[in-house]
Design an enzyme around this catalytic site. Structure first.
Site, PDB file in Angstrom:
ATOM      1  N   ASP A  56      -1.734   8.351  -1.939  1.00  0.00           N
ATOM      2  CA  ASP A  56      -1.998   7.821  -3.275  1.00  0.00           C
ATOM      3  C   ASP A  56      -3.389   7.249  -3.445  1.00  0.00           C
ATOM      4  O   ASP A  56      -3.795   6.924  -4.552  1.00  0.00           O
ATOM      5  CB  ASP A  56      -0.959   6.755  -3.639  1.00  0.00           C
ATOM      6  CG  ASP A  56      -0.968   5.585  -2.652  1.00  0.00           C
ATOM      7  OD1 ASP A  56      -1.773   5.618  -1.697  1.00  0.00           O
ATOM      8  OD2 ASP A  56      -0.166   4.659  -2.834  1.00  0.00           O
TER       9      ASP A  56
ATOM     10  N   ASP B 238       8.536 -20.644  -0.052  1.00  0.00           N
ATOM     11  CA  ASP B 238       7.748 -19.474   0.340  1.00  0.00           C
ATOM     12  C   ASP B 238       8.241 -18.267  -0.458  1.00  0.00           C
ATOM     13  O   ASP B 238       9.315 -17.726  -0.187  1.00  0.00           O
ATOM     14  CB  ASP B 238       7.896 -19.228   1.842  1.00  0.00           C
ATOM     15  CG  ASP B 238       6.967 -18.125   2.342  1.00  0.00           C
ATOM     16  OD1 ASP B 238       6.359 -17.434   1.493  1.00  0.00           O
ATOM     17  OD2 ASP B 238       6.871 -17.946   3.567  1.00  0.00           O
TER      18      ASP B 238
ATOM     19  N   ASP C 107       3.439   8.541   5.637  1.00  0.00           N
ATOM     20  CA  ASP C 107       2.972   7.178   5.842  1.00  0.00           C
ATOM     21  C   ASP C 107       4.130   6.309   6.315  1.00  0.00           C
ATOM     22  O   ASP C 107       5.269   6.485   5.880  1.00  0.00           O
ATOM     23  CB  ASP C 107       2.403   6.597   4.555  1.00  0.00           C
ATOM     24  CG  ASP C 107       0.967   7.046   4.313  1.00  0.00           C
ATOM     25  OD1 ASP C 107       0.301   7.366   5.307  1.00  0.00           O
ATOM     26  OD2 ASP C 107       0.552   7.096   3.156  1.00  0.00           O
TER      27      ASP C 107
END
Length: 683
Positions: A519, A343, A306
């Site tokens: 997963d 932020d 991934d």
């Protein structure tokens, strides 16, 4: 206690228990699984009978007794090698057993009312039962969270002290029995019956109770059995040849010849090598459900990884801020910093860090008159109002719209602004617009940053002959940019579960072995199809059941270490097999001249080691044959070091070190033993 807390091979407790287990393993029913050592035990028993007969008839028994003793030592040393490997697994299993307790569970009678429950032993829970677990309590069994969110301490399984978040729905709903809820309250649906939970399976696997021989191991065992039969027939015929030549060979001598020529070294170490391979995975906090999976890892041709969290850090990070003409670089960085102070996302923090690193801006608190504007899905911008200044950052079209409104529709878009946006988009990054009121002042470049050492690791895999494939949901342009930067061989963009499954099947139809990690429930079909499917411990129950390995640390990059361990297992087995078979050459030069030198003096030319007497030559070969098993136990457990190289160079190195070494070491070893035997007048 973590499974990483692995006992050393030299721990006195492990060695003492292994010595006792080595005696217990003399049971012929147990040794029958190892044909080579079983034959050794059978002939050792035969020599023992002859020794007792000679002792009863007052015949000389010193030579026969020594042969008998060293034959039994050979069997015991072979058993000891396997027992040490099993002892390390047993030490790990005991640490896991300490994590498993007889917990009381609160089984819900009505899921709509958590106050209505029945307290029962966790051992009495059934699949499908719903239990409520609050802060400070142990989760009584494997399951999935159906309600709530909680912080869970999984140190009993992973060894990591930092708690992790588990919540209902999604890919992080699976929980493991024996772990502790640190905060909040959850409702768990039990998915494993007592005795078949994840910890129970781990205990059984690391103890070796369910370790089955792999296909290659079975093939090698068949080869060793074949060689044993050939040498058995050869030794039996030597008795008749000896009589024909005027030499009567005694049974102890023939038995000594048989045991030294059959592959007892690799026969005694083969099981230990397999157990140690699974043990090395456990030390990396990876649980292999079978030895077949470990072996397959060593033969992997294609590796699916991934992108997010494996190849990249998983969060977009600011890498540069490009000012438009007329705006200084420092002014653009300062505006971006002020707009990002409130932020708390990974992107916002990375902008603050970039400004600090680039210009040493250490502003941590906003001015008193600051009014922060939070990001929302509707506006897609965030920022701060400071007095008369209105600083904004966000999606390019949203920032354009904001600046256009403040400029009364007379927004001037610098050409360099649009060029920067296009360049960032083409490179696979994400451009964020930066505005000061009605003026566009720059572009922030966000990108999913590739891990700094990943390219070198992929190059290492390429040297192993493994093809790397990146799997991502990104668009093809972004995927191509990241694949190029990371150095992978191929990529699958906008990948769906079916795309992964189809890719694996195509590779397997072309004769390749495929490894992948995942997963989520959507990864389960691909994990089940892959030859090596590594499921993350933090993943769903479906993913963990589909894979044939579970990574307790949930680190996708560990797939690279798994492949290395698999290759190390295959190399260790091959190297020690080469060494064991090469041993026979030296033993031939030691024993054959000793057997027939009286009848055929010309055979003295083969006595290149200059051994003292025929009896000392035979005894020295038998002693060396037993001692070499003990000497090789550390190598069998630790494994032969693997370095990426071509198959030809690996074969050449293997033959030079273990082939040539297997010939030379016995010459030296047998000669040294002969000197010791002669000095002690044992023969």
């Amino acid at each position: 206690m973590s499974t990483k807390a692995v006992a050393s091979v030299a721990t006195p407790d492990i060695l003492a228990r292994a010595a006792l287990d080595a005696v217990r393993k003399l049971d012929p029913r147990l040794l029958a699984k190892n044909p080579v050592i079983f034959v050794t035990e059978a002939v050792a028993a035969l020599v023992t009978v002859l020794f007792i007969r000679d002792l009863a008839t007052a015949q000389p028994v010193l030579f026969t007794g020594q042969i008998m003793a060293w034959l039994w030592f050979t069997v015991l040393f072979a058993n000891f090698a396997e027992a040490v490997a099993e002892g390390r697994g047993r030490a790990q299993a005991e640490s896991l057993k300490r994590a498993r307790t007889d917990t009381l569970a609160r089984r819900l009678d009505d899921i709509r009312n958590r106050e209505r429950f029945t307290k029962i032993s966790a051992l009495d829970l059934k699949v499908g039962d719903l239990v409520v677990v609050t802060a400070g309590e142990l989760i009584p069994g494997d399951g999935e969270i159906v309600e709530g969110i909680a912080s869970v301490n999984e140190a009993a399984i992973t060894g990591e002290s930092a708690p992790v978040i588990r919540e209902s729905g999604g890919d992080r709903s699976a929980v493991t029995g024996g772990t502790t809820v640190v905060s909040d309250e959850i409702v768990v649906r039990i998915t494993a019956a007592p005795g078949s939970s994840f910890i129970d399976r781990m205990i059984a696997l690391v103890e070796g109770a369910e370790r089955q021989k792999t296909p290659n191991e079975i093939a090698l065992t068949i080869l060793l059995v074949g060689m044993t039969l050939i040498f058995l027939i050869t030794v039996v015929t030597l008795y008749g040849l000896g009589l024909y030549g005027g030499t009567e060979l005694s049974v102890p001598v023939l038995v000594a010849l048989l045991v030294t020529l059959i592959p007892t070294t690799i026969g005694g170490l083969l099981s230990a090598i397999g157990i140690a391979g699974m043990d090395r995975l456990v030390r990396h906090n990876v649980l292999a459900m079978s030895g077949r999976a470990v072996e397959a890892a060593g033969d992997v041709d294609t590796l699916l990884l991934d992108k997010t969290g494996t190849i990249t850090f998983g969060n977009r990070m600011a890498t540069e801020i490009i000012p438009v003409p007329g705006v200084s670089e420092k002014e653009a960085y300062e505006a971006a910093l002020l707009a990002s102070l409130a932020d708390d996302t990974a992107e916002g923090r990375s902008i603050v860090a970039l400004a600090r690193d680039r210009f040493g801006m250490n502003i941590t608190e906003a001015p008193a008159d600051a009014n922060f504007v939070a990001f929302s899905a509707a506006t897609r911008i965030s920022g701060v109002d400071l007095g008369g200044r209105r600083l904004r950052k966000g999606a390019v079209d949203s920032v354009r719209r904001f600046a256009s409104e403040l400029s009364g529709g007379r927004l001037l878009e610098p050409a360099d602004f649009n060029a920067a946006v296009e360049r960032i988009a083409r490179s696979g990054g994400t451009p964020l617009g930066l505005a000061d009121g009605g003026r566009l002042i720059g572009v922030i470049h966000l990108k999913d940053v590739v891990k700094p050492d990943i390219k070198e690791r992929f190059a290492e895999l390429r040297r192993m002959g493994i093809r790397t494939v990146m799997v991502t949901g990104d668009n093809p342009i972004t995927a191509a940019a990241i694949a190029s930067e990371a150095g992978v061989d191929d990529f699958i963009a906008e990948a769906t579960p079916q795309d992964k499954l189809n890719y694996i099947r195509t590779e397997q139809r072309n004769g390749r072995l495929v490894a992948m990690c995942g997963d989520g429930t959507n990864d389960a079909p691909a994990l089940a199809q892959a030859d090596v499917g590594v499921a993350m411990q933090t993943g769903t129950q479906a993913a963990r059941e589909a894979g044939n390995m579970v990574d307790l640390d949930s680190d996708p990059t560990k797939l690279i270490e798994i492949v290395g361990i698999g290759k190390q297992l295959l190399m260790t087995r091959g190297s020690l097999t080469t060494f064991s078979i090469a041993n026979d050459v030296a033993k031939y030069f030691a024993i054959i001249p000793a057997l027939f030198i009286a009848a055929i003096p010309e055979l003295g030319v083969l006595n290149v080691m200059g051994l003292s007497t025929p009896q000392s030559a035979i005894l020295s070969a038998v002693i060396f044959n037993a001692l070499i098993i003990i000497a090789l136990i550390p190598l069998a457990l630790k494994g032969v070091k693997y370095t990426p190289a071509s198959a030809a160079s690996v074969l050449t190195r293997n033959l030079l070190i273990y082939g040539l070494g297997g010939i030379l070491v016995p010459f030296i070893g047998i000669k040294l033993v002969d000197l010791a035997v002669t000095a002690l007048h044992l023969a």
